[in-house]
Design a protein around this motif. Structure first.
Motif, short mmCIF file in Angstrom:
data_model
loop_
_atom_site.label_atom_id
_atom_site.label_comp_id
_atom_site.label_asym_id
_atom_site.label_seq_id
_atom_site.Cartn_x
_atom_site.Cartn_y
_atom_site.Cartn_z
N LYS A 26 -120.44 -37.11 -95.24
CA LYS A 26 -120.37 -37.64 -96.60
C LYS A 26 -120.52 -36.53 -97.63
CE LYS A 26 -122.53 -41.11 -99.56
NZ LYS A 26 -123.61 -42.10 -99.64
N GLU A 27 -121.44 -35.62 -97.37
CA GLU A 27 -121.68 -34.50 -98.29
C GLU A 27 -120.43 -33.62 -98.41
OE1 GLU A 27 -125.05 -30.99 -98.68
OE2 GLU A 27 -124.43 -31.63 -96.69
N LEU A 28 -119.78 -33.33 -97.28
CA LEU A 28 -118.57 -32.51 -97.30
C LEU A 28 -117.44 -33.23 -98.04
CD1 LEU A 28 -117.23 -29.88 -96.38
CD2 LEU A 28 -116.58 -31.06 -94.28
N GLN A 29 -117.30 -34.53 -97.79
CA GLN A 29 -116.27 -35.31 -98.49
C GLN A 29 -116.49 -35.25 -100.00
OE1 GLN A 29 -116.55 -39.23 -96.80
NE2 GLN A 29 -114.98 -38.82 -95.26
N GLN A 30 -117.73 -35.43 -100.43
CA GLN A 30 -118.03 -35.42 -101.87
C GLN A 30 -117.70 -34.06 -102.49
OE1 GLN A 30 -122.14 -36.63 -101.76
NE2 GLN A 30 -121.63 -38.80 -102.05
N LYS A 31 -118.02 -32.99 -101.78
CA LYS A 31 -117.73 -31.65 -102.31
C LYS A 31 -116.23 -31.43 -102.47
CE LYS A 31 -121.63 -28.75 -101.01
NZ LYS A 31 -122.02 -27.51 -100.32
N LEU A 32 -115.47 -31.86 -101.47
CA LEU A 32 -114.01 -31.67 -101.53
C LEU A 32 -113.38 -32.53 -102.61
CD1 LEU A 32 -113.22 -31.47 -97.70
CD2 LEU A 32 -113.28 -29.58 -99.35
N LEU A 33 -113.84 -33.78 -102.73
CA LEU A 33 -113.30 -34.65 -103.78
C LEU A 33 -113.64 -34.10 -105.16
CD1 LEU A 33 -114.08 -38.15 -102.21
CD2 LEU A 33 -111.81 -37.15 -102.58
N ALA A 34 -114.83 -33.53 -105.31
CA ALA A 34 -115.22 -32.96 -106.60
C ALA A 34 -114.36 -31.76 -106.97
CB ALA A 34 -116.70 -32.55 -106.55
N ARG A 35 -113.78 -31.09 -105.97
CA ARG A 35 -112.91 -29.94 -106.24
C ARG A 35 -111.47 -30.35 -106.56
NH1 ARG A 35 -115.10 -24.80 -104.58
NH2 ARG A 35 -113.14 -23.97 -105.36
N GLY A 36 -111.19 -31.67 -106.54
CA GLY A 36 -109.88 -32.15 -106.97
C GLY A 36 -108.91 -32.48 -105.86
N TYR A 37 -109.37 -32.53 -104.63
CA TYR A 37 -108.47 -32.86 -103.53
C TYR A 37 -108.26 -34.37 -103.45
CZ TYR A 37 -109.02 -28.06 -102.01
OH TYR A 37 -109.02 -26.69 -101.97
N GLU A 38 -107.11 -34.76 -102.97
CA GLU A 38 -106.78 -36.18 -102.77
C GLU A 38 -107.58 -36.71 -101.58
OE1 GLU A 38 -104.74 -37.99 -104.73
OE2 GLU A 38 -104.43 -36.21 -105.97
N GLN A 39 -107.88 -38.02 -101.59
CA GLN A 39 -108.66 -38.64 -100.51
C GLN A 39 -108.00 -38.42 -99.15
OE1 GLN A 39 -111.78 -40.42 -100.88
NE2 GLN A 39 -111.73 -40.03 -98.69
N ALA A 40 -106.66 -38.53 -99.09
CA ALA A 40 -105.95 -38.36 -97.81
C ALA A 40 -106.15 -36.94 -97.26
CB ALA A 40 -104.47 -38.66 -97.99
N ASP A 41 -106.10 -35.94 -98.14
CA ASP A 41 -106.30 -34.55 -97.71
C ASP A 41 -107.73 -34.33 -97.23
OD1 ASP A 41 -103.67 -33.96 -98.40
OD2 ASP A 41 -104.22 -33.28 -100.43
N VAL A 42 -108.67 -34.94 -97.93
CA VAL A 42 -110.08 -34.82 -97.57
C VAL A 42 -110.32 -35.47 -96.21
CG1 VAL A 42 -112.42 -35.54 -98.18
CG2 VAL A 42 -110.89 -34.65 -99.95
N ASP A 43 -109.77 -36.65 -96.00
CA ASP A 43 -109.93 -37.36 -94.73
C ASP A 43 -109.35 -36.54 -93.58
OD1 ASP A 43 -111.18 -39.43 -96.05
OD2 ASP A 43 -109.39 -40.71 -96.11
N GLU A 44 -108.20 -35.94 -93.82
CA GLU A 44 -107.55 -35.11 -92.80
C GLU A 44 -108.40 -33.87 -92.47
OE1 GLU A 44 -103.58 -32.35 -92.59
OE2 GLU A 44 -103.39 -34.27 -93.63
N ALA A 45 -108.93 -33.24 -93.49
CA ALA A 45 -109.77 -32.05 -93.29
C ALA A 45 -111.04 -32.41 -92.52
CB ALA A 45 -110.12 -31.42 -94.63
N VAL A 46 -111.67 -33.51 -92.89
CA VAL A 46 -112.90 -33.94 -92.22
C VAL A 46 -112.61 -34.28 -90.76
CG1 VAL A 46 -114.60 -35.81 -92.14
CG2 VAL A 46 -114.11 -34.67 -94.30
N ALA A 47 -111.51 -34.98 -90.51
CA ALA A 47 -111.15 -35.34 -89.13
C ALA A 47 -110.91 -34.11 -88.28
CB ALA A 47 -109.91 -36.23 -89.14
N LEU A 48 -110.22 -33.12 -88.83
CA LEU A 48 -109.96 -31.89 -88.09
C LEU A 48 -111.27 -31.16 -87.77
CD1 LEU A 48 -107.36 -29.77 -87.51
CD2 LEU A 48 -108.79 -28.49 -89.10
N CYS A 49 -112.16 -31.09 -88.74
CA CYS A 49 -113.46 -30.43 -88.53
C CYS A 49 -114.28 -31.17 -87.47
CB CYS A 49 -114.23 -30.33 -89.84
SG CYS A 49 -113.49 -29.16 -91.00
#
Length: 153
Positions: A26-49
């Motif tokens: 959740k913390e990583l998702q919030q940081k990425l969303l705060a940087r302006g990334y789209e939810q789909a890109d964030v979900d993809e990045a989190v899944a890969l990690c």
């Protein structure tokens, strides 16, 4: 006015964040969303990690537990920190389910380190010590044990 698209991919930034320290999902998702990334890109990045085991909430919770103990925090404070960082409640419960750590002795060590062997001579001093231990996240039973207090509160 259209928002500026981030220069690097969400995955690349997620890996950079995780290379510095562990994060909760959740913390990583919030940081990425705060940087302006789209939810789909964030979900993809989190899944890969998560696929590469770079992101693991259970491991993150274990590290938070160890760090909290090292800082002289009690169970309540550590749980609060985990909640604040976004660790899922099920993971927190699982971590503490088989916990064999002696929180009473830990509270006594923290109190001894802070106050030494000096006796509590006034009610004001007693209240100060109780507040300190409470702010560290110890419950009243642990505080009574640590400060060797017999009173009921």
């Amino acid at each position: 006015m259209k928002a500026k698209k981030p220069a690097q991919s969400a995955t690349r930034l997620a890996v950079r964040y995780l290379s510095r320290r562990d994060h909760a999902e959740k913390e990583l998702q919030q940081k990425l969303l705060a940087r302006g990334y789209e939810q789909a890109d964030v979900d993809e990045a989190v899944a890969l990690c998560q696929d590469y085991n770079w992101l693991d909430d259970a491991r993150f919770a274990e590290r938070l537990l160890g760090n909290g103990i090292a800082k002289g925090w009690g169970l309540l404070r550590i749980r609060q920190e985990m909640e604040h960082k976004g660790v899922h409640e099920a993971i927190v419960c699982q971590l503490f389910e088989h916990d064999e750590f002696d929180w009473y002795e830990h509270a006594r060590e923290v109190a001894l380190k802070k106050f030494g062997e000096t006796p509590m001579e006034t009610e004001k001093e007693k209240a100060r010590r109780l507040r300190f231990m409470q702010s560290r996240g110890f419950d009243f039973e642990q505080i009574k044990y640590a400060l060797d207090v017999e009173d009921e509160y």
